[in-house]
Write an enzyme that holds these catalytic residues in place. Structure first.
Site, PDB file in Angstrom:
ATOM      1  N   PRO A 176       0.783  -1.224   0.000  1.00  0.00           N
ATOM      2  CA  PRO A 176       0.000   0.000   0.000  1.00  0.00           C
ATOM      3  C   PRO A 176       0.821   1.284   0.000  1.00  0.00           C
ATOM      4  CG  PRO A 176      -0.136  -1.140   2.120  1.00  0.00           C
ATOM      5  CD  PRO A 176       0.505  -2.080   1.161  1.00  0.00           C
ATOM      6  N   ASN A 177       0.321   2.214  -0.775  1.00  0.00           N
ATOM      7  CA  ASN A 177       0.858   3.587  -0.856  1.00  0.00           C
ATOM      8  C   ASN A 177       2.188   3.700  -1.599  1.00  0.00           C
ATOM      9  OD1 ASN A 177      -1.317   4.813   0.653  1.00  0.00           O
ATOM     10  ND2 ASN A 177      -0.477   3.727   2.418  1.00  0.00           N
ATOM     11  N   ALA A 192       3.042  -0.731   4.810  1.00  0.00           N
ATOM     12  CA  ALA A 192       2.543  -0.799   6.184  1.00  0.00           C
ATOM     13  C   ALA A 192       2.154  -2.227   6.602  1.00  0.00           C
ATOM     14  CB  ALA A 192       1.344   0.128   6.342  1.00  0.00           C
ATOM     15  N   HIS A 231      12.871  -2.040   2.263  1.00  0.00           N
ATOM     16  CA  HIS A 231      12.219  -0.793   2.679  1.00  0.00           C
ATOM     17  C   HIS A 231      13.069   0.369   2.217  1.00  0.00           C
ATOM     18  CE1 HIS A 231       9.335  -2.954   5.035  1.00  0.00           C
ATOM     19  NE2 HIS A 231      10.334  -3.695   5.487  1.00  0.00           N
ATOM     20  N   ASN A 235       8.323  -5.231  -0.875  1.00  0.00           N
ATOM     21  CA  ASN A 235       8.182  -4.122   0.067  1.00  0.00           C
ATOM     22  C   ASN A 235       6.700  -4.089   0.434  1.00  0.00           C
ATOM     23  OD1 ASN A 235       7.899  -1.790   1.507  1.00  0.00           O
ATOM     24  ND2 ASN A 235       9.077  -0.498   0.098  1.00  0.00           N
ATOM     25  N   TYR A 287      10.654   9.345   1.582  1.00  0.00           N
ATOM     26  CA  TYR A 287      10.695   8.344   0.505  1.00  0.00           C
ATOM     27  C   TYR A 287      11.308   8.857  -0.813  1.00  0.00           C
ATOM     28  CZ  TYR A 287       7.638   5.958   3.774  1.00  0.00           C
ATOM     29  OH  TYR A 287       7.133   5.360   4.906  1.00  0.00           O
ATOM     30  N   ARG A 316      12.905   4.331  12.834  1.00  0.00           N
ATOM     31  CA  ARG A 316      11.700   5.162  12.847  1.00  0.00           C
ATOM     32  C   ARG A 316      10.812   4.789  14.044  1.00  0.00           C
ATOM     33  NH1 ARG A 316       9.148   5.257   7.023  1.00  0.00           N
ATOM     34  NH2 ARG A 316       7.873   6.862   8.045  1.00  0.00           N
ATOM     35  N   ARG A 364       4.156  11.070  -1.934  1.00  0.00           N
ATOM     36  CA  ARG A 364       4.022  10.860  -0.487  1.00  0.00           C
ATOM     37  C   ARG A 364       5.330  11.204   0.237  1.00  0.00           C
ATOM     38  NH1 ARG A 364       4.659   4.472   1.187  1.00  0.00           N
ATOM     39  NH2 ARG A 364       3.960   5.333   3.171  1.00  0.00           N
ATOM     40  N   GLU A 414      13.162  -8.816   1.679  1.00  0.00           N
ATOM     41  CA  GLU A 414      12.322  -7.709   2.160  1.00  0.00           C
ATOM     42  C   GLU A 414      13.071  -6.399   1.945  1.00  0.00           C
ATOM     43  OE1 GLU A 414      11.454  -8.101   6.346  1.00  0.00           O
ATOM     44  OE2 GLU A 414      10.757  -6.028   6.510  1.00  0.00           O
TER      45      GLU A 414
END
Ligand code: DQA
Length: 145
Positions: free
Chosen positions: A9-10, A76, A99, A73, A22, A106, A17, A97
């Site tokens: 998502p996103n 969320a 990111h 990725n 990012y 974070r 965003r 994985e």
């Protein structure tokens, strides 16, 4: 060798965003960059992005018997989804994985990853170059450099 790059998502909102976190590169540019990298290495690549957890699960299941490596990725869903973990375990396709941001530095809730247990490597905080590094790790792992 065929690689599937899955974004959750996103991630289709890249470039728009939170650019301070990012970056300003768009999702379309990201796909172009990965595509060029894979082509140079003689790897086939397929892309999938969804904002829906079940669609991501479906895509992982569809990869069974067809795909040699997965770059994921989960956005969320990284921090919440046992369903994605189970799907990756079910197909047992080597997975990395990724990111874009340094999730481990974070908020506390971003420091939990369910999918990590089904991935042989994790790349965080390398921006979109992390996807290219993940492709290279999969190519090495599957014996095609
Ligand atoms: C992300 C980090 C996640 O915490 C966040 O929800 C995202 C993007 C990253 O690439 O840094 O959507 O996966």
């Amino acid at each position: 060798m065929k690689i599937l790059v899955i974004n959750g998502p996103n991630l289709n909102m890249l470039g728009i965003r939170e650019p301070d976190i990012y970056g300003r590169e768009t999702y379309a540019t990201l796909l172009e960059k990965i595509g060029t990298h894979c082509k140079a290495k003689g790897l086939d690549v397929e892309f999938f992005q969804s904002n829906h957890e079940g669609s991501l699960v479906d895509k992982i299941q569809e990869a069974y018997g067809r795909i040699d490596g997965i770059v994921i990725n989960p956005g969320a869903y990284t921090h919440t989804s046992v369903a994605l973990l189970d799907a990756l375990k079910a197909v047992s396709i080597p997975a990395v994985e990724v990111h874009i941001s340094e999730v481990d530095k974070r908020e506390e809730f971003r420091q939990i990853s369910y999918v990590r247990a089904a991935c042989f490597a994790v790349i965080t905080g390398h921006g979109t170059d992390g996807y290219l590094e993940a492709v290279d790790l999969l190519a090495e792992r599957c014996g095609k450099k």
